[in-house]
Design a protein around this motif. Structure first.
Motif, PDB file in Angstrom:
ATOM      1  N   GLN A 146       0.927  -1.275   0.126  1.00 11.58           N
ATOM      2  CA  GLN A 146       0.087   0.039   0.019  1.00 11.58           C
ATOM      3  C   GLN A 146       0.890   1.293  -0.272  1.00 11.58           C
ATOM      4  O   GLN A 146       0.309   2.292  -0.311  1.00 11.58           O
TER       5      GLN A 146
ATOM      6  N   GLN B  40      -6.755  -2.612 -12.624  1.00  7.46           N
ATOM      7  CA  GLN B  40      -7.787  -2.308 -11.830  1.00  7.46           C
ATOM      8  C   GLN B  40      -7.862  -2.822 -10.429  1.00  7.46           C
ATOM      9  O   GLN B  40      -8.322  -2.140  -9.523  1.00  7.46           O
ATOM     10  N   GLU B  41      -7.445  -4.028 -10.254  1.00  7.23           N
ATOM     11  CA  GLU B  41      -7.453  -4.567  -8.911  1.00  7.23           C
ATOM     12  C   GLU B  41      -6.405  -4.163  -8.291  1.00  7.23           C
ATOM     13  O   GLU B  41      -6.352  -4.079  -7.180  1.00  7.23           O
TER      14      GLU B  41
ATOM     15  N   LEU C 113      -4.362  -1.321  -8.531  1.00  9.61           N
ATOM     16  CA  LEU C 113      -4.320   0.063  -8.014  1.00  9.61           C
ATOM     17  C   LEU C 113      -4.793   0.672  -6.772  1.00  9.61           C
ATOM     18  O   LEU C 113      -4.218   1.151  -6.132  1.00  9.61           O
ATOM     19  N   PRO C 114      -5.841   0.125  -6.461  1.00  9.90           N
ATOM     20  CA  PRO C 114      -6.527   0.600  -5.183  1.00  9.90           C
ATOM     21  C   PRO C 114      -5.633  -0.069  -3.927  1.00  9.90           C
ATOM     22  O   PRO C 114      -5.863   0.413  -2.788  1.00  9.90           O
ATOM     23  N   GLN C 115      -4.601  -0.791  -4.250  1.00  7.91           N
ATOM     24  CA  GLN C 115      -4.153  -1.578  -3.129  1.00  7.91           C
ATOM     25  C   GLN C 115      -2.471  -1.164  -2.948  1.00  7.91           C
ATOM     26  O   GLN C 115      -1.586  -1.931  -2.192  1.00  7.91           O
TER      27      GLN C 115
ATOM     28  N   ARG D  63       0.661   2.393  -3.827  1.00  8.78           N
ATOM     29  CA  ARG D  63       0.568   4.024  -3.541  1.00  8.78           C
ATOM     30  C   ARG D  63       0.066   4.407  -4.845  1.00  8.78           C
ATOM     31  O   ARG D  63      -0.452   5.436  -4.884  1.00  8.78           O
ATOM     32  N   ASP D  64       0.692   3.700  -5.962  1.00  9.35           N
ATOM     33  CA  ASP D  64       0.619   4.506  -7.326  1.00  9.35           C
ATOM     34  C   ASP D  64       0.940   3.417  -8.166  1.00  9.35           C
ATOM     35  O   ASP D  64       2.055   2.655  -7.961  1.00  9.35           O
TER      36      ASP D  64
END
Length: 285
Positions: free
Chosen positions: A167, A190-191, A193-195, A197-198
């Motif tokens: 993260q 898509q899966e 990216l939310p998990q 930093r960038d």
């Protein structure tokens, strides 16, 4: 067959460094000659798809490197992105990407590289990657660490960042040239990216591996890269403290979208779990 003695791997590294620097100079000269009077895109063809280009500068750079190796080390094998395929008689093979990041090269973006890796009896033993525009030279030999040498001649030992949490990690990736593979990669991204930093997508797998080594990204993953994209970067990243996962056997002309990834030893266990959790371990056609 050649044994992996200390003098050999350092000689391979230094020889590749000299070739890469000369090839980089050739690339800059030829690009300047073409762009002085023409659009470089008119000097290109396509390979696997309409968005997968190869320019006459790619082929000229590979020809220069291949001719040099054939002259200096006639018993060595060569695997090149633009068609060179010479079996090894000595046990030593050179794996060449004359311009990794050809799209960047065509558009004038300063993120493309010459990549030259050395293998002995199938083992990655030395690698050199040079950012052609910045003249930043990354080099490594097994057991001797990894180094970056800048345009002004100063050098720094490479070490990965020691982040442990995905993260808080900056992740590099890349995308293939076919619609089906890009679609699959987008679903995984898509899966992911939310998990993290960038995400960064710079356009050169060889340079992405070097970024893991220098700590300007924490990890890198991509489906479908070829051996010439990362052969040099594998050694550089590993010698800087990274764990690297690549196919055990590379099929030179295979269209299989196998996963390749690299991350610091501290981050690797958690990063591997993340990739597994989003279904990234399989192939993407």
């Amino acid at each position: 067959m050649v044994g992996m003695t200390e003098i050999n791997v350092r000689e391979f590294r230094d020889y590749a460094a000299g070739l890469a620097q000369q090839a980089a100079s050739l690339i800059l000269t030829k690009r300047a000659e073409i762009t002085a009077t023409d659009d470089i895109r008119s000097h290109s063809q396509t390979k696997t798809s309409a968005v997968d280009p190869v320019t006459e500068v790619d082929t000229a750079a590979e020809a220069f490197i291949v001719d040099s190796i054939h002259r200096d080390r006639p018993d060595d094998g060569i695997i090149g992105e633009e068609g060179a395929d010479i079996p090894s008689k000595s046990g030593v093979s050179w794996v060449i990407d004359p311009i990794d990041g050809t799209v960047n090269f065509m558009y004038g973006l300063g993120e493309y590289a010459v990549s030259i890796g050395a293998m002995v009896d199938g083992q990655y033993v030395a690698g050199v990657v040079i950012n052609v525009v910045k003249q930043t030279l990354y080099s490594a030999a097994v057991g001797h660490g990894a180094t970056v040498t800048y345009r002004d001649g100063t050098s720094t030992i490479l070490r990965c960042r020691q982040e442990t949490d995905p993260q808080l990690s900056l992740i590099a990736t890349g995308f293939g040239y076919t619609q089906t593979r890009r679609s699959g990669q987008a679903k995984i991204l898509q899966e992911v990216l939310p998990q993290v930093r960038d995400i960064r997508r710079m356009g050169s797998a060889a340079l992405d591996m070097c970024r893991v080594a220098e700590g300007t990204v924490d990890a890198y993953y991509e489906h479908g890269v070829k051996i010439w994209d990362v052969a040099a970067g594998i050694v550089i990243a590993r010698e800087a403290g990274a764990q690297v996962r690549v196919p055990e056997v590379w099929e030179k002309n295979s269209a299989r979208g196998t996963l390749v990834w690299a991350a610091s030893a501290e981050l690797a266990p958690a990063f591997e779990r993340l990739l597994s959790s989003v279904g990234a371990n399989g192939e993407i056609d």
